[in-house]
Each structure stands twice: as C-alpha cells, then as structure tokens.
Motif scaffolding. Structure first.
Motif, PDB file in Angstrom:
ATOM      1  N   THR A 277       0.826  -1.207   0.000  1.00 21.62           N
ATOM      2  CA  THR A 277       0.000   0.000   0.000  1.00 21.62           C
ATOM      3  C   THR A 277       0.859   1.255   0.000  1.00 21.62           C
ATOM      4  O   THR A 277       0.630   2.184  -0.789  1.00 21.62           O
ATOM      5  N   LEU A 278       1.842   1.285   0.886  1.00 24.31           N
ATOM      6  CA  LEU A 278       2.738   2.443   0.934  1.00 24.31           C
ATOM      7  C   LEU A 278       3.525   2.582  -0.368  1.00 24.31           C
ATOM      8  O   LEU A 278       3.780   3.699  -0.847  1.00 24.31           O
ATOM      9  N   SER A 279       3.893   1.440  -0.949  1.00 21.91           N
ATOM     10  CA  SER A 279       4.636   1.466  -2.207  1.00 21.91           C
ATOM     11  C   SER A 279       3.792   2.039  -3.341  1.00 21.91           C
ATOM     12  O   SER A 279       4.310   2.742  -4.219  1.00 21.91           O
ATOM     13  N   LEU A 280       2.493   1.757  -3.344  1.00 18.60           N
ATOM     14  CA  LEU A 280       1.612   2.309  -4.378  1.00 18.60           C
ATOM     15  C   LEU A 280       1.584   3.832  -4.305  1.00 18.60           C
ATOM     16  O   LEU A 280       1.567   4.518  -5.336  1.00 18.60           O
ATOM     17  N   GLY A 281       1.572   4.366  -3.080  1.00 16.10           N
ATOM     18  CA  GLY A 281       1.607   5.813  -2.931  1.00 16.10           C
ATOM     19  C   GLY A 281       2.895   6.404  -3.472  1.00 16.10           C
ATOM     20  O   GLY A 281       2.875   7.410  -4.212  1.00 16.10           O
ATOM     21  N   MET A 282       4.024   5.800  -3.129  1.00 18.11           N
ATOM     22  CA  MET A 282       5.299   6.284  -3.642  1.00 18.11           C
ATOM     23  C   MET A 282       5.399   6.102  -5.147  1.00 18.11           C
ATOM     24  O   MET A 282       6.013   6.918  -5.847  1.00 18.11           O
ATOM     25  N   LEU A 283       4.780   5.055  -5.657  1.00 20.94           N
ATOM     26  CA  LEU A 283       4.857   4.752  -7.078  1.00 20.94           C
ATOM     27  C   LEU A 283       4.276   5.878  -7.928  1.00 20.94           C
ATOM     28  O   LEU A 283       4.913   6.349  -8.872  1.00 20.94           O
ATOM     29  N   VAL A 284       3.066   6.332  -7.585  1.00 25.60           N
ATOM     30  CA  VAL A 284       2.422   7.345  -8.428  1.00 25.60           C
ATOM     31  C   VAL A 284       3.165   8.676  -8.352  1.00 25.60           C
ATOM     32  O   VAL A 284       3.303   9.376  -9.360  1.00 25.60           O
ATOM     33  N   VAL A 285       3.665   9.033  -7.167  1.00 24.80           N
ATOM     34  CA  VAL A 285       4.361  10.309  -7.021  1.00 24.80           C
ATOM     35  C   VAL A 285       5.701  10.285  -7.774  1.00 24.80           C
ATOM     36  O   VAL A 285       6.044  11.229  -8.495  1.00 24.80           O
ATOM     37  N   SER A 286       6.467   9.197  -7.609  1.00 24.57           N
ATOM     38  CA  SER A 286       7.759   9.092  -8.292  1.00 24.57           C
ATOM     39  C   SER A 286       7.580   8.975  -9.799  1.00 24.57           C
ATOM     40  O   SER A 286       8.338   9.562 -10.583  1.00 24.57           O
ATOM     41  N   LEU A 287       6.579   8.212 -10.222  1.00 23.43           N
ATOM     42  CA  LEU A 287       6.332   8.019 -11.652  1.00 23.43           C
ATOM     43  C   LEU A 287       5.997   9.338 -12.331  1.00 23.43           C
ATOM     44  O   LEU A 287       6.477   9.626 -13.432  1.00 23.43           O
ATOM     45  N   ASP A 288       5.192  10.162 -11.660  1.00 25.60           N
ATOM     46  CA  ASP A 288       4.759  11.409 -12.281  1.00 25.60           C
ATOM     47  C   ASP A 288       5.859  12.456 -12.354  1.00 25.60           C
ATOM     48  O   ASP A 288       5.695  13.473 -13.023  1.00 25.60           O
ATOM     49  N   ALA A 289       6.970  12.213 -11.657  1.00 21.50           N
ATOM     50  CA  ALA A 289       8.096  13.136 -11.766  1.00 21.50           C
ATOM     51  C   ALA A 289       8.836  12.972 -13.090  1.00 21.50           C
ATOM     52  O   ALA A 289       9.528  13.884 -13.532  1.00 21.50           O
ATOM     53  N   THR A 290       8.686  11.787 -13.748  1.00 24.45           N
ATOM     54  CA  THR A 290       9.444  11.528 -14.975  1.00 24.45           C
ATOM     55  C   THR A 290       8.593  11.139 -16.168  1.00 24.45           C
ATOM     56  O   THR A 290       9.018  11.294 -17.308  1.00 24.45           O
ATOM     57  N   ILE A 291       7.387  10.630 -15.940  1.00 22.52           N
ATOM     58  CA  ILE A 291       6.588  10.111 -17.047  1.00 22.52           C
ATOM     59  C   ILE A 291       6.164  11.201 -18.020  1.00 22.52           C
ATOM     60  O   ILE A 291       5.976  10.958 -19.214  1.00 22.52           O
ATOM     61  N   VAL A 292       6.055  12.429 -17.514  1.00 19.25           N
ATOM     62  CA  VAL A 292       5.584  13.535 -18.354  1.00 19.25           C
ATOM     63  C   VAL A 292       6.665  14.010 -19.321  1.00 19.25           C
ATOM     64  O   VAL A 292       6.352  14.594 -20.364  1.00 19.25           O
ATOM     65  N   ASN A 293       7.930  13.761 -19.005  1.00 19.73           N
ATOM     66  CA  ASN A 293       9.017  14.315 -19.821  1.00 19.73           C
ATOM     67  C   ASN A 293       8.893  13.967 -21.291  1.00 19.73           C
ATOM     68  O   ASN A 293       9.088  14.822 -22.163  1.00 19.73           O
ATOM     69  N   VAL A 294       8.570  12.702 -21.591  1.00 18.94           N
ATOM     70  CA  VAL A 294       8.512  12.291 -22.994  1.00 18.94           C
ATOM     71  C   VAL A 294       7.259  12.805 -23.695  1.00 18.94           C
ATOM     72  O   VAL A 294       7.158  12.725 -24.922  1.00 18.94           O
ATOM     73  N   ALA A 295       6.292  13.324 -22.916  1.00 18.22           N
ATOM     74  CA  ALA A 295       5.036  13.773 -23.504  1.00 18.22           C
ATOM     75  C   ALA A 295       5.014  15.263 -23.812  1.00 18.22           C
ATOM     76  O   ALA A 295       4.010  15.768 -24.332  1.00 18.22           O
ATOM     77  N   LEU A 296       6.094  15.981 -23.519  1.00 18.33           N
ATOM     78  CA  LEU A 296       6.070  17.435 -23.699  1.00 18.33           C
ATOM     79  C   LEU A 296       5.748  17.860 -25.133  1.00 18.33           C
ATOM     80  O   LEU A 296       4.927  18.770 -25.330  1.00 18.33           O
ATOM     81  N   PRO A 297       6.353  17.252 -26.162  1.00 16.16           N
ATOM     82  CA  PRO A 297       5.965  17.654 -27.523  1.00 16.16           C
ATOM     83  C   PRO A 297       4.486  17.403 -27.811  1.00 16.16           C
ATOM     84  O   PRO A 297       3.820  18.225 -28.457  1.00 16.16           O
ATOM     85  N   SER A 298       3.946  16.264 -27.322  1.00 17.04           N
ATOM     86  CA  SER A 298       2.525  15.967 -27.534  1.00 17.04           C
ATOM     87  C   SER A 298       1.641  16.963 -26.794  1.00 17.04           C
ATOM     88  O   SER A 298       0.582  17.366 -27.293  1.00 17.04           O
ATOM     89  N   LEU A 299       2.062  17.344 -25.585  1.00 16.87           N
ATOM     90  CA  LEU A 299       1.302  18.342 -24.823  1.00 16.87           C
ATOM     91  C   LEU A 299       1.294  19.683 -25.543  1.00 16.87           C
ATOM     92  O   LEU A 299       0.255  20.349 -25.622  1.00 16.87           O
TER      93      LEU A 299
END
Length: 541
Positions: free
Chosen positions: A15-37
C-alpha cells in the motif's frame, strides 16, 4: 506516535509502495510527452515545460511542511489526504483544456504529493521493528527507483497507442486501490500529544526552497542572468538563501519549530542524508547526459531512449531489496561505501563506451552497474538516516530527507547542464573546423562561424547553414558529425567530474555508526522464527 503491532506487513508495504509509485512516476513520465502536450494544447514549449517544473518546484518546497503535518495530524491521515488529493489532481490534469489548466493541476499534484511522501518513511519507522526496517526501506527505495526510471518507458508506450491524457488517468485506479488498502490495513498511528503548527516557519521554508528551486530550474533558460527588470537568477538564489537563514533564526526561537534543528545533531541522519543527496545528484546528472546523448547524438526516439533505462530500473528494484535485508544484518556503513564505489565504476564504464557513434546498446551494461550502485546507497542510507531518531523527529526527518532528493534533481540539471554546455561550446569550433575541410573553401568560415554560434546559444544547427549553392545534405551530415564529436568530447569530462565528487564524499561513510547490535538482533529474530514452536516457548528446555 506509539509503536503499532503489524498484522499484514506485505499488504501494508504494498500500500505504501503504491503511494510512492504514483508520485515518483509522475516526476518523470511527463518528460517524454512534452511535444505531444505542446501540440495537443496549442502551447509554446517554454510554458509547457512548467508542466514538469511546476510539479518539482511545489513538491520540493512543501516536503518539509508535509512531514510536519504528519506529525501534527497523524501520518496515516495525511497519507490518505495526499492520496485523495493526488487522485483528484491527476483527473484534473487529464481533463485540462489548455496549458494553464494543466500547470495548475500539476501544482496541485505537487502539493498533494508533498503531503503523501514524507508519511511513508514515518509509517515504516513506526510500524516495522528496527531489525526489519531495512528490508522494508529496501522495498520502498526499490519502488522509487523502478518508478522513476520506468516513467519515460511507460510514457512512451502510452503515447504510442493512446492520448497524453492517459499519462495522468493511469494514476486514478492506482490511487483508488491505495486508498482502499490504507483504510483496511494500514494501522492508525496518531500523535500522542497535540502540537502547534509553525505557520511562519512554513512560509519561510516554502519561500526559501521555492526560490532556490526556481533559480536552479530556470537558470539555463535565462543564461543565469536577468529574468525581468532588476530580477535576475543570482538575485533569486541569494534571496532564497537569505530566507532560509531567516528560517533557521526563527526555528531556533519558536517553541515547536517546523524543523527541529537538533535533528542535525544526529550524526547518522546528517551523514546518510549527505551521501544520499550526492548519489541523487550524480544519478540525475548521468541520466541527463545519457538522454541527451541518445536523442541528440544517436538520434533515438523517446521510447527507445526510455527502454535503455530498463536494466538500470531492474537493478535498482532487485538490489535495493537485497541491500535492505543486508542492512538489517550488517548495518549500512560498508554497504553505502561499496555502493558508492560501484556507482563510480558504472560512471567510469560510461566514460569508456561513450563516443560520437555510441548507441543505446553500448549504455545497457554501464547503466545496470549504476543501478546496482544506486541500490546499495539508497536503501541503506534511507534506513540509516531514520535509525537513531526519536519518534518526535521522524516526521521532520522524512520531510528533509525527501526534500533533499528533489533539490538534488534541480541542482543536478543546473550543474551538469552548465558543465556540459561549457565543454560543448569549447569543443565545437575545432570539431567544426575539422569537418569543414570537406566543404568548398568559400563555405568553410561561414559553416564554422554559424555552427559555433548556434551551439553557443544552446541550439542545434541544421542544414540551413550551407549558404547559396551549397549542398544542404552534406552540410547537415557534417553539422551532425561535428556536434556529435563535440558532445562526446564534452561528455567525458562531465562524467569524470561526477566520479570525483563520489570519491570525495565516499570516506564520510566512516562517520556512520557501527550496527553490530542491530545486526545481532536481526539474526536472533530470524533464528527465533526458524525454531519449532515449542523451542520458542521454552528456550530453557
């Protein structure tokens, strides 16, 4: 908080890992989407960059405050508030109709993430006994590593088949599952005493950290000079530092400070935080170098670039769990030292394989080695930082520890980016002169001048520099050859700089305490579990 009996350790840790997962993931997942955004929301790249920078800025500025709120209101309660807020913010990101709405929703993600993250270390410290805490921290730090490194890969896969909006919608079911599991399984450990909330401290630390983070993020964009009017990047950084000095002055006098300064009297916390911070600074620096190399020199797509980090993510996930268990047995000091040497070796391997013709395949093994080194620093350092602290300081320590991680990300981009830019500007002219020999004599001076100017201004030259009657295809190829050679020549000294930094701080592991007693307790506990029930009940016989 009082110690809580743990009935479902695996479920709680998940459960605690799921919380850390979404926060950490969102720090980097957006980088590749900047041109699409930028294309989907009809925005310019300077504004779209704040989809990333706004999240980092707010998150870094508020982590200390988030830690204190857990101390005042309860870690489980704030973890839930953070999860619900992050779910709502993610949904708002997905339905945004313009860049402004998306940036504001990302600000909200940063705020709610700052409420969530510090509670994880606090809850682990409260729930898991000391002899099992290292293993739990190992799983948690492995989750952080895997999610952060997997962000570009997952983002690329989503963009390949779906809209950029699903980068944010994917958080909704994960947060929902974490909320339900928290309500069912995570023990409610509330503070034993009521605490005051230091509003002036919140204002000062948020303003100070926010100003420094903004200066580091935007420094390259404004060439470390004037932003507008009399406001400049150096002035912003100095103002942030002065505000933090005022924060320290205030905290020394406030009866219940936001950040108890005696926290830094605990040597294990201070040294472990320093080593962990340097690890993050160098790791973020290397990922920046490799990403730029693969995309601007090798010409790889965002997805292929992201897939290059899979070995590193796997190494971090596997070996963080191993390092956590070893920390329970042997203590952290030698594991951190060994991890630092392995990390430096990984950087050295990169310096050997990198060249103007390197591709993603060449970086796979060095990145795997880097992942091992990171794992053997991150998990033991996290455990060591919290080991000796009294319960009243754990929440504040968690805020500081996580805030340093975010600050190192911003500092790394500034330091490594500046070193690389300086080296590139120095190397581009001789490389341009070398390849220009393939051009007609009347085009050579213009080619060298325009390519050197373009790179000096932070751009990437194109075949437009051929001039009247020139061969655009030839000039474009020569431009790429010169840039690639110059980049490789500038990249190697930057890697050496990071190696030297690691080797300079490595001996500080000697300041960490030995953990013979903790190791013995862990071994005794494991032996007791292995005994037949009758022997456990009657050890005398």
């Amino acid at each position: 908080m009082t110690s809580t009996a743990l009935k479902h350790p695996g479920v709680v840790l998940t459960t605690l890992s799921l919380g850390m997962l979404v926060v950490s993931l969102d720090a980097t997942i957006v980088n590749v989407a900047l041109p699409s955004l930028a294309a989907g929301l009809d925005g310019d790249m300077d504004n779209v960059l704040w989809v990333v920078n706004g999240y980092v800025l707010v998150n870094a500025a508020l982590l200390v405050t988030g830690g204190r709120l857990g101390d005042v209101l309860g870690a489980r309660r704030m973890f839930l508030v953070g999860l619900v807020g992050f779910l709502v913010a993610s949904a708002l990101c997905g339905v945004s109709e313009n860049v402004t709405q998306l940036v504001l929703a990302r600000f909200l993600q940063g705020v709610t993430g700052a409420l969530l993250v510090p509670q994880v270390m606090t809850l682990i410290s409260d729930i898991f006994p000391a002899e099992r805490r290292g293993a739990a921290m190992g799983v948690m730090t492995g989750t952080i590593g895997i999610s952060a490194m997997s962000g570009p890969v997952l983002g690329g896969l989503i963009l390949h088949d779906w809209s950029w909006r699903w980068i944010f919608y994917i958080n909704v079911p994960v947060c929902t599952a974490a909320i339900v599991l928290t309500l069912l399984f995570v023990p409610d450990a509330r503070p034993a005493n009521r605490h005051k909330f230091d509003l002036m401290g919140v204002f000062l630390v948020t303003a100070g950290l926010g100003a420094i983070t903004y200066g580091l993020i935007e420094g390259q964009r404004y060439d470390w000079g004037q932003v507008t009017g009399v406001i400049s990047i150096p002035a912003i950084l100095v103002a942030g530092a002065l505000i933090l000095v005022a924060f320290v002055w205030w905290e020394r006098r406030y009866p219940e400070p936001l950040l108890p300064l005696n926290l830094f009297r605990y040597r294990a916390f201070t040294v472990a935080t320093l080593l962990n911070s340097v690890m993050y600074l160098t790791m973020y620096g290397v990922t920046l170098l490799v990403t730029l190399h693969l995309q601007s020199v090798s010409g790889h797509s965002a997805l292929r670039t992201g897939l290059t980090y899979v070995p590193m993510a796997l190494a971090m996930g596997i070996f963080a769990a191993v390092a956590g268990r070893l920390t329970d047995r042997t203590g952290a000091r030698y594991l951190i030292f060994g991890g630092t040497l392995v990390l430096a070796a990984g950087f050295g391997a990169m310096a050997v394989v990198e060249s103007a013709t390197s591709t993603s395949t060449d970086f796979l093994l060095p990145l795997f080695v880097v992942g091992i080194g990171v794992a053997f620093i991150m998990a033991p350092a996290t455990t060591e930082a919290m080991m000796d602290l009294p319960e009243r300081l754990v929440a504040a320590a968690s805020g500081v520890f996580n805030s340093s991680r975010q600050m190192m990300g911003a500092l790394s981009i500034a330091v490594v980016g500046a070193a690389l830019s300086t080296g590139l500007a120095h190397q581009i002219t001789p490389e341009a002169e070398r390849v220009a020999r393939q051009l007609p004599p009347e085009q050579r001076a213009r080619f060298v001048s325009e390519l050197s100017k373009a790179v000096g201004e932070g751009g990437f030259a194109s075949g437009q520099q051929a001039g009247p009657g020139g061969d655009a295809g030839l000039v474009q190829r020569l431009t790429h050859d010169a840039y690639s050679a110059a980049f490789a020549a500038a990249e190697r000294p930057t890697l050496y700089m990071l190696i030297i930094l690691l080797l300079v701080v490595a001996p500080t592991f000697l300041l960490l305490p030995r953990r013979a007693k903790a190791a013995k307790a862990a071994t005794t506990a494991e032996a007791a579990e292995a005994m037949p029930p009758r022997q456990q009940q009657d050890p005398v016989g």
